[in-house]
Scaffold this active site. Structure first.
Site, PDB file in Angstrom:
ATOM      1  N   ASP A 125      19.102  32.880  30.595  1.00 19.88           N
ATOM      2  CA  ASP A 125      20.392  32.997  31.285  1.00 19.88           C
ATOM      3  C   ASP A 125      20.141  33.085  32.780  1.00 19.88           C
ATOM      4  O   ASP A 125      19.297  33.871  33.237  1.00 19.88           O
ATOM      5  CB  ASP A 125      21.139  34.236  30.799  1.00 19.88           C
ATOM      6  CG  ASP A 125      22.601  34.202  31.194  1.00 19.88           C
ATOM      7  OD1 ASP A 125      23.166  33.098  31.269  1.00 19.88           O
ATOM      8  OD2 ASP A 125      23.191  35.271  31.423  1.00 19.88           O
ATOM      9  N   TYR A 127      21.840  32.985  36.978  1.00 18.15           N
ATOM     10  CA  TYR A 127      22.709  33.802  37.844  1.00 18.15           C
ATOM     11  C   TYR A 127      23.093  32.895  39.011  1.00 18.15           C
ATOM     12  O   TYR A 127      22.799  33.173  40.150  1.00 18.15           O
ATOM     13  CB  TYR A 127      21.880  35.011  38.281  1.00 18.15           C
ATOM     14  CG  TYR A 127      22.541  36.125  39.024  1.00 18.15           C
ATOM     15  CD1 TYR A 127      23.751  36.666  38.632  1.00 18.15           C
ATOM     16  CD2 TYR A 127      21.892  36.695  40.133  1.00 18.15           C
ATOM     17  CE1 TYR A 127      24.312  37.733  39.318  1.00 18.15           C
ATOM     18  CE2 TYR A 127      22.435  37.754  40.822  1.00 18.15           C
ATOM     19  CZ  TYR A 127      23.646  38.274  40.419  1.00 18.15           C
ATOM     20  OH  TYR A 127      24.197  39.353  41.086  1.00 18.15           O
ATOM     21  N   GLU A 197      30.966  37.372  29.998  1.00 19.10           N
ATOM     22  CA  GLU A 197      30.538  36.490  31.079  1.00 19.10           C
ATOM     23  C   GLU A 197      30.845  35.062  30.640  1.00 19.10           C
ATOM     24  O   GLU A 197      30.265  34.562  29.669  1.00 19.10           O
ATOM     25  CB  GLU A 197      29.050  36.662  31.394  1.00 19.10           C
ATOM     26  CG  GLU A 197      28.745  38.016  32.038  1.00 19.10           C
ATOM     27  CD  GLU A 197      27.349  38.114  32.608  1.00 19.10           C
ATOM     28  OE1 GLU A 197      26.514  37.247  32.273  1.00 19.10           O
ATOM     29  OE2 GLU A 197      27.101  39.057  33.380  1.00 19.10           O
ATOM     30  N   GLU A 199      30.436  31.356  30.787  1.00 19.54           N
ATOM     31  CA  GLU A 199      29.318  30.546  31.254  1.00 19.54           C
ATOM     32  C   GLU A 199      29.352  29.163  30.615  1.00 19.54           C
ATOM     33  O   GLU A 199      30.031  28.934  29.619  1.00 19.54           O
ATOM     34  CB  GLU A 199      27.983  31.226  30.907  1.00 19.54           C
ATOM     35  CG  GLU A 199      27.896  32.666  31.384  1.00 19.54           C
ATOM     36  CD  GLU A 199      26.511  33.253  31.265  1.00 19.54           C
ATOM     37  OE1 GLU A 199      25.549  32.472  31.054  1.00 19.54           O
ATOM     38  OE2 GLU A 199      26.371  34.485  31.380  1.00 19.54           O
ATOM     39  N   ASP A 231      28.323  35.335  27.361  1.00 17.83           N
ATOM     40  CA  ASP A 231      27.176  36.241  27.311  1.00 17.83           C
ATOM     41  C   ASP A 231      27.704  37.676  27.431  1.00 17.83           C
ATOM     42  O   ASP A 231      27.835  38.221  28.526  1.00 17.83           O
ATOM     43  CB  ASP A 231      26.200  35.914  28.442  1.00 17.83           C
ATOM     44  CG  ASP A 231      24.856  36.597  28.255  1.00 17.83           C
ATOM     45  OD1 ASP A 231      24.378  36.666  27.110  1.00 17.83           O
ATOM     46  OD2 ASP A 231      24.285  37.057  29.254  1.00 17.83           O
ATOM     47  N   ARG A 235      27.941  46.981  30.316  1.00 14.52           N
ATOM     48  CA  ARG A 235      27.629  47.258  31.711  1.00 14.52           C
ATOM     49  C   ARG A 235      27.015  48.648  31.925  1.00 14.52           C
ATOM     50  O   ARG A 235      26.167  48.811  32.809  1.00 14.52           O
ATOM     51  CB  ARG A 235      28.887  47.113  32.577  1.00 14.52           C
ATOM     52  CG  ARG A 235      29.495  45.723  32.562  1.00 14.52           C
ATOM     53  CD  ARG A 235      28.556  44.678  33.118  1.00 14.52           C
ATOM     54  NE  ARG A 235      29.204  43.361  33.219  1.00 14.52           N
ATOM     55  CZ  ARG A 235      28.583  42.244  33.518  1.00 14.52           C
ATOM     56  NH1 ARG A 235      27.274  42.253  33.740  1.00 14.52           N
ATOM     57  NH2 ARG A 235      29.230  41.104  33.586  1.00 14.52           N
ATOM     58  N   GLN A 238      23.438  48.406  30.694  1.00 16.16           N
ATOM     59  CA  GLN A 238      22.717  47.550  31.627  1.00 16.16           C
ATOM     60  C   GLN A 238      22.388  48.284  32.923  1.00 16.16           C
ATOM     61  O   GLN A 238      21.270  48.168  33.457  1.00 16.16           O
ATOM     62  CB  GLN A 238      23.548  46.301  31.934  1.00 16.16           C
ATOM     63  CG  GLN A 238      22.895  45.312  32.878  1.00 16.16           C
ATOM     64  CD  GLN A 238      23.802  44.134  33.213  1.00 16.16           C
ATOM     65  OE1 GLN A 238      24.945  44.065  32.772  1.00 16.16           O
ATOM     66  NE2 GLN A 238      23.298  43.206  34.004  1.00 16.16           N
ATOM     67  N   THR A 255      25.345  36.817  22.097  1.00 16.02           N
ATOM     68  CA  THR A 255      25.747  35.737  22.998  1.00 16.02           C
ATOM     69  C   THR A 255      26.468  34.713  22.144  1.00 16.02           C
ATOM     70  O   THR A 255      25.897  34.193  21.187  1.00 16.02           O
ATOM     71  CB  THR A 255      24.531  35.097  23.682  1.00 16.02           C
ATOM     72  OG1 THR A 255      23.838  36.084  24.444  1.00 16.02           O
ATOM     73  CG2 THR A 255      24.956  33.959  24.587  1.00 16.02           C
ATOM     74  N   THR A 342      27.407  33.807  34.934  1.00 16.27           N
ATOM     75  CA  THR A 342      28.861  33.911  35.086  1.00 16.27           C
ATOM     76  C   THR A 342      29.395  32.892  36.081  1.00 16.27           C
ATOM     77  O   THR A 342      28.888  32.756  37.196  1.00 16.27           O
ATOM     78  CB  THR A 342      29.245  35.316  35.555  1.00 16.27           C
ATOM     79  OG1 THR A 342      28.713  36.277  34.644  1.00 16.27           O
ATOM     80  CG2 THR A 342      30.754  35.479  35.623  1.00 16.27           C
TER      81      THR A 342
END
Length: 408
Positions: A125, A127, A197, A199, A231, A235, A238, A255, A342
């Site tokens: 993944d 960013y 997210e 994506e 995804d 939070r 994380q 995912t 994202t």
């Protein structure tokens, strides 16, 4: 043992193996002849097999093309054949789809179960959105620079967990993990800040050998197609675990991947130049072909549209992502999946995660008349997208849908 044609006709409820049907597709369908995405489906009482979607029907390719390569539980056997085969098959599918098909080769979409379309090899993944990275940087480092020093020099990414990639429509069980409590010490329990997210995923069809990097100009020789991805992210888990390393348990629980993979050739009209990249990337990352994509994404929360992220604003292209992924000599395999990270735009209504939409929970959204921040049990998120189609109009990427189930 009967061949696929007989078997398909019988399973589809037709006693006449010679009967033929024509699929009627509305002019405004996002799944017309210019699209024809691939997936894996199960007829009632039958084994999984590869199909192509046309309108609200599924074409059984093992029957329609009389080819056992498609009597398979994944797309992998087809994808490993490489781009020449992909294009030849696409032309054959278009030809048979325009004509009358054997009745045993056609199923209503509502009458089949859709499976995960690929056997996932590795999952990476990225960013790649400047808007997303900037927004998160402002939240996490309000007194510093939003972007870390490396961000404009390379596509930042992490390796995810291939075994928890699930097909669209699979419930997502709220994950447990360590979270930082109000006292600053860790506690343990189900996440309280479950997020999405939105994506775009890229599916590797033709792999590469260990020690042989893939250049940006070789992207289309290796990538079979694209599919929407969600995804899911915890939070609070994380934030506590990601010090100093990157995503781990806060991401690896699920995912979601669309059941339909759009062939790369179907997106030829969606190709656009990349946004300006400053400073100029190092030579191995320079994307002369310009793999920007004009894809309009929609995010719905319990049936309410809450965001419209524009993929066209993504800073790093998928060709650059693949080049960076392999520049150290890492090999790729048929079925490898890498995702964009994202997708976000500059405005609140264009953000691709709830973390951004609610600014970390400080600015709730009104969803069906209720103020909301992060996901509760029973919530359903649906991500859809469209892109310009060959010949005009727009094609519709296969949706990615998921409902939150109570922690086990």
């Amino acid at each position: 043992m009967p061949g696929p044609g007989r078997d398909g006709a019988r399973r589809n409820g037709s006693d006449d193996v010679n009967s033929r049907v024509r699929i009627e597709v509305p002019a405004d369908s996002g799944f017309g002849l210019e699209h024809l995405p691939y997936g894996v489906f199960r007829p009632l009482g039958g084994p999984p097999r590869v199909g192509a979607r046309l309108g609200d029907s599924v074409i059984d390719l093992a029957v329609a093309l009389d080819d056992p390569m498609f009597a398979q539980p994944t797309l992998n056997a087809f994808m490993t054949q490489g781009p020449r085969c992909w294009r030849e098959i696409r032309e054959r599918v278009r030809d048979v789809a325009e004509a009358e098909l054997p009745a045993g080769a056609v199923y209503p979409l509502r009458a089949v179960r859709l499976d995960l379309p690929i056997q996932v090899g590795d999952y990476v993944d990225f960013y790649a959105s400047l808007d997303h990275a900037t927004a998160l940087g402002r939240m996490l480092r309000p007194d510093g620079e939003p972007l870390l020093p490396n961000w404009r020099h390379l596509p930042v990414g992490y390796h995810g967990r291939a075994g928890t990639v699930v097909v669209s429509g699979t419930d997502v069980i709220r994950p447990y993990g360590q979270r930082r409590s109000d006292s600053g010490a860790p506690d343990f329990g189900p996440t309280r800040r479950l997020d999405i997210e939105a994506e775009l995923g890229f599916v590797v069809g033709a792999g590469s050998a260990l020690g042989q990097p893939i250049g940006t100009g070789e992207f289309a020789d290796h990538v079979f197609g694209v599919a929407l991805v969600n995804d899911w992210s915890a939070r609070d888990i994380q934030a506590w675990e990601g010090q100093p390393l990157g995503p781990f348990l806060g991401k690896s629980f699920a995912t979601s991947l669309s059941a339909w993979v759009t062939p790369l050739d179907a997106l030829s009209q969606a190709r656009i130049p990349l946004p300006p990249q400053h400073p100029e990337p190092l030579p191995y990352l320079r994307d002369a072909a310009g793999w920007g994509l004009d894809i309009a994404v929609r995010v719905a929360w319990n049936g309410q549209l809450v965001s419209t992220p524009p993929y066209r604003r993504m800073y790093w292209s998928p060709a650059q992502m693949l080049a960076h992924l392999t520049v150290n000599g890492a090999s790729t395999r048929t079925g490898d999946l890498f995702a964009s990270g994202t997708i976000s735009g500059a405005d609140r209504g264009e953000r691709g995660s709830l973390m951004e939409m609610t600014w970390g929970g400080a600015e709730p959204l009104e969803v069906n008349g209720v103020q909301r921040t992060f996901l509760q049990d029973g919530d359903e998120m649906v991500i859809t997208a469209t892109a310009p189609a060959v010949g005009g109009g727009r094609l519709e990427l296969g949706e990615v849908r998921g409902r939150i189930a109570k922690a086990a």
